[in-house]
Design a protein around this motif. Structure first.
Motif, mmCIF file in Angstrom:
data_model
loop_
_atom_site.group_PDB
_atom_site.id
_atom_site.type_symbol
_atom_site.label_atom_id
_atom_site.label_comp_id
_atom_site.label_asym_id
_atom_site.label_seq_id
_atom_site.Cartn_x
_atom_site.Cartn_y
_atom_site.Cartn_z
ATOM 1 N N THR A 190 21.994 -93.684 45.741
ATOM 2 C CA THR A 190 20.114 -93.370 46.613
ATOM 3 C C THR A 190 20.457 -92.124 45.489
ATOM 4 O O THR A 190 21.883 -91.354 45.639
ATOM 5 C CB THR A 190 20.155 -92.858 47.776
ATOM 6 O OG1 THR A 190 20.493 -93.881 48.874
ATOM 7 C CG2 THR A 190 19.347 -92.156 48.939
ATOM 8 N N GLY A 191 19.017 -91.641 45.256
ATOM 9 C CA GLY A 191 19.523 -90.329 43.989
ATOM 10 C C GLY A 191 18.973 -88.756 45.060
ATOM 11 O O GLY A 191 17.863 -88.923 45.234
ATOM 12 N N SER A 238 30.042 -96.115 38.214
ATOM 13 C CA SER A 238 30.776 -96.802 39.124
ATOM 14 C C SER A 238 30.560 -98.471 38.898
ATOM 15 O O SER A 238 31.047 -99.027 38.937
ATOM 16 C CB SER A 238 30.031 -95.915 40.488
ATOM 17 O OG SER A 238 28.773 -96.440 40.821
ATOM 18 N N LEU A 239 29.347 -98.395 37.903
ATOM 19 C CA LEU A 239 29.558 -100.033 37.531
ATOM 20 C C LEU A 239 30.137 -99.996 36.411
ATOM 21 O O LEU A 239 30.950 -101.372 36.375
ATOM 22 C CB LEU A 239 28.071 -99.982 36.747
ATOM 23 C CG LEU A 239 26.273 -99.507 37.711
ATOM 24 C CD1 LEU A 239 25.247 -99.627 37.032
ATOM 25 C CD2 LEU A 239 26.921 -100.463 39.248
ATOM 26 N N VAL A 240 30.246 -99.732 35.514
ATOM 27 C CA VAL A 240 31.682 -100.142 34.607
ATOM 28 C C VAL A 240 32.989 -99.910 35.363
ATOM 29 O O VAL A 240 33.335 -101.041 34.555
ATOM 30 C CB VAL A 240 31.194 -98.594 33.105
ATOM 31 C CG1 VAL A 240 32.246 -99.115 32.332
ATOM 32 C CG2 VAL A 240 30.216 -98.463 32.392
ATOM 33 N N ASN A 241 33.108 -99.107 36.201
ATOM 34 C CA ASN A 241 34.466 -99.580 36.142
ATOM 35 C C ASN A 241 34.622 -99.912 37.813
ATOM 36 O O ASN A 241 35.497 -100.528 37.932
ATOM 37 C CB ASN A 241 35.529 -98.151 36.853
ATOM 38 C CG ASN A 241 35.290 -97.321 35.653
ATOM 39 O OD1 ASN A 241 35.329 -97.576 34.306
ATOM 40 N ND2 ASN A 241 35.043 -95.566 35.671
ATOM 41 N N PRO A 271 33.831 -96.854 43.816
ATOM 42 C CA PRO A 271 32.239 -96.978 44.991
ATOM 43 C C PRO A 271 31.398 -96.109 44.371
ATOM 44 O O PRO A 271 31.874 -95.315 43.526
ATOM 45 C CB PRO A 271 32.838 -96.444 46.318
ATOM 46 C CG PRO A 271 34.895 -96.831 45.721
ATOM 47 C CD PRO A 271 34.703 -96.974 44.850
ATOM 48 N N VAL A 272 30.234 -95.914 44.383
ATOM 49 C CA VAL A 272 28.605 -94.956 44.461
ATOM 50 C C VAL A 272 29.679 -94.329 45.520
ATOM 51 O O VAL A 272 29.571 -93.876 46.324
ATOM 52 C CB VAL A 272 27.495 -95.976 44.623
ATOM 53 C CG1 VAL A 272 27.254 -96.926 43.932
ATOM 54 C CG2 VAL A 272 27.029 -95.949 45.989
ATOM 55 N N PRO A 273 28.879 -92.516 44.405
ATOM 56 C CA PRO A 273 29.190 -91.713 45.002
ATOM 57 C C PRO A 273 28.407 -91.175 46.538
ATOM 58 O O PRO A 273 27.953 -90.178 46.526
ATOM 59 C CB PRO A 273 29.085 -90.902 43.961
ATOM 60 C CG PRO A 273 28.652 -90.979 43.147
ATOM 61 C CD PRO A 273 27.734 -92.927 43.220
ATOM 62 N N CYS A 274 26.787 -91.663 46.374
ATOM 63 C CA CYS A 274 26.100 -91.811 47.498
ATOM 64 C C CYS A 274 25.073 -92.786 47.620
ATOM 65 O O CYS A 274 24.574 -93.229 47.304
ATOM 66 C CB CYS A 274 24.911 -90.558 47.041
ATOM 67 S SG CYS A 274 23.893 -89.533 47.614
ATOM 68 N N THR A 275 25.723 -93.004 48.924
ATOM 69 C CA THR A 275 25.090 -94.270 49.212
ATOM 70 C C THR A 275 23.593 -94.636 49.962
ATOM 71 O O THR A 275 23.424 -93.736 49.655
ATOM 72 C CB THR A 275 26.285 -94.858 50.225
ATOM 73 O OG1 THR A 275 26.188 -94.352 51.528
ATOM 74 C CG2 THR A 275 27.216 -95.104 49.501
ATOM 75 N N PRO A 300 28.870 -103.473 55.985
ATOM 76 C CA PRO A 300 29.991 -103.307 55.646
ATOM 77 C C PRO A 300 28.822 -103.464 54.367
ATOM 78 O O PRO A 300 28.091 -104.835 53.570
ATOM 79 C CB PRO A 300 30.536 -104.146 55.415
ATOM 80 C CG PRO A 300 30.417 -104.501 57.143
ATOM 81 C CD PRO A 300 29.303 -104.996 56.862
ATOM 82 N N ASP A 301 29.090 -102.407 52.400
ATOM 83 C CA ASP A 301 28.395 -102.952 52.273
ATOM 84 C C ASP A 301 29.605 -103.139 50.778
ATOM 85 O O ASP A 301 30.248 -103.393 51.386
ATOM 86 C CB ASP A 301 27.797 -101.200 51.632
ATOM 87 C CG ASP A 301 29.101 -100.161 50.759
ATOM 88 O OD1 ASP A 301 30.394 -100.431 50.897
ATOM 89 O OD2 ASP A 301 29.041 -98.992 51.051
#
Length: 473
Positions: A178-179, A357-360, A363-367, A432-433
């Protein structure tokens, strides 16, 4: 000129001191084409950085962008700067805007149809920068096509549809970010670091204010969801981010002082000024005030009072010049007067964070969960202002009934169906994500900023990143 690097070679160029916890960064120097580069001390360990630099063959992520308006262009510009990420297609209903964006950033394909982006076989992830009313539908389509998603807030304008969109991504096993760009602003992040590192002790009180330079037109306010969902949602989310906990309840009020024409609108759309008090666990209080007009520029500040000190941010100015005269002493110019100028660095940082987060595959920092919580807070504030009472966030969550993760609706409390067991925790509404599925561990309500093993912050200075990237190229 290409360089083949290894950790040993890089470390040979370092002057460092070693301590029991790891490396304490000294001075980094290197000779490149006759130019000596010297970097200042950084508050980070370089071990992780150099290990990452050694992976010269990182996978490439190809992305598409939906929406080539102001926000879309900001994100597209940031994507082109992110390592190992390549934009391959953009879309906009007015195809000339998509064509112009493609030309500006060297994107090979453009289209007027968002589904062309979502179904493109070359695309790994999609940035959704379209109007809010399209977000949920486009997120679900991305999930159905196996695409990771970055979506500007809100995920949806409706609470039930927000839950469905998040669950669509979680069920499909794709990442959703989420932005909420203020989380990536260096000023607010410094406050967060101070809280987590106990620099001001235990948090007692949080204060946030947002005041726009001038009010938006009537047409923008009408149908925009009201001042809490449209404007204060960023501050409400920031209060949760700084508190590090889910809120308990809220008391909100609103009024109109600037543009009297909006007083004919319904709900909180008729307010151009509002204040909120949010209660968090352990007696922590958060106070938020917002106004659609500030005569002195874009006013965005934060303050946290702790048991052993206080930290506060100031407004951001185009420069640091000051004027000293008989009748005036102060900044030579006004603060930034537009959100894209004020938060340009934050927009770039959040885009780069998702790319990383995509390359590595981290986990995304803002879910999506963070986006859901922000919407719940805005809806609770709206209800509080309308009914002139404290509203618990559990009350808003409890109104959502899901027959299954992809079929949810809002049920008025007075007509709960027999046997319906309402949930008070928004996480109970979600599958769960993808990252929770990998670890088998439920995500914290508000994740802390990433820490290194020795407890220091993993915030690598841009000078170090630029240096290593230059060597790789």
């Amino acid at each position: 000129m290409k360089f083949s690097l290894s950790i040993a070679v890089i470390l040979s160029t370092l002057s460092f001191t070693q301590n029991v916890n790891g490396f304490s960064v000294g001075t980094l120097s290197n000779q490149i084409g006759g130019l000596k580069v010297t970097l200042p001390k950084a508050r980070t360990s370089l071990v992780t950085t150099f290990m990452a630099a050694d992976k010269l063959e990182a996978k490439e992520i190809k992305v598409g962008v939906i929406g080539c308006g102001r926000i879309g262009i900001v994100h597209l510009g940031a994507i082109t700067k992110a390592p190992n990420v390549t934009p391959v297609i953009v879309s906009n209903p007015t195809v000339s805007k998509a064509e112009q964006a493609a030309k500006q950033f060297g994107v090979p394909k453009f289209t007027s149809d968002a589904m062309d982006v979502i179904t493109d076989p070359d695309v790994d992830a999609v940035w959704i920068c379209s109007p809010s009313s399209f977000h949920a539908e486009q997120i679900k389509a991305c999930a159905a096509n196996g695409k990771h998603v970055f979506c500007e807030k809100p995920i949806a304008t409706d609470l039930a549809e927000t839950v469905e969109a998040i669950n669509a991504c979680n069920e499909a096993g794709v990442k959703l970010m989420t932005g909420l760009q203020r989380r990536f602003d260096p000023n607010f992040r410094r406050v967060k670091i101070a809280i987590e590192d106990q620099e001001v002790g235990d948090t007692i009180m949080i204060k946030l204010c947002s005041r726009d330079p001038s009010p938006p037109p009537f047409e923008y306010v009408k149908g925009g969801g009201g001042i809490f969902a449209d404007m204060a949602v960023h501050d409400l989310d920031m209060s949760r981010f700084l508190a590090g906990e889910d809120p308990i309840d809220i008391l909100a009020i609103g009024s109109c002082h600037i543009d009297k024409s909006i007083e004919v609108l319904g709900g909180s759309e008729k307010f151009d000024t509002a204040s909120c008090i949010v209660r968090y666990p352990n007696g922590v209080q958060a106070m938020v005030d917002v106004c659609r007009q500030s005569s002195y520029g874009y006013d965005q500040r934060a303050e946290v009072l702790g048991t052993s000190g206080m930290i506060a941010t100031d407004n951001v100015y185009p420069n640091t010049a000051k004027i000293y005269k008989t009748q005036f002493t102060g900044n030579a110019d006004m603060p930034y007067d537009f959100f894209l100028s004020r938060y340009n660095e934050a927009y770039v940082s959040e885009t780069v964070a998702f790319c990383e987060s995509l390359v590595n595959d981290s986990p995304v920092p803002c879910t999506g969960q963070d986006g859901l919580a922000a919407l719940i807070m805005a809806l609770a504030a709206d209800k509080s202002a309308e009914e002139n009472r404290w509203v618990s966030f559990q009350e808003i969550v409890a109104s959502v009934q899901c027959k299954d993760p992809m079929s949810c609706e809002i049920i008025p409390m007075e007509v709960f169906p027999e046997g319906f067991q309402p949930s008070g925790d928004p996480r109970d509404l979600l599958i769960p994500d993808i990252d929770e599925q990998k670890t088998g561990v439920r995500r914290e309500a508000v994740a802390p900023i990433a820490k290194e093993p020795n407890g220091k912050r993993a915030a690598v200075r841009s000078s170090v990143k630029s240096f290593i990237q230059g060597l790789k190229n």
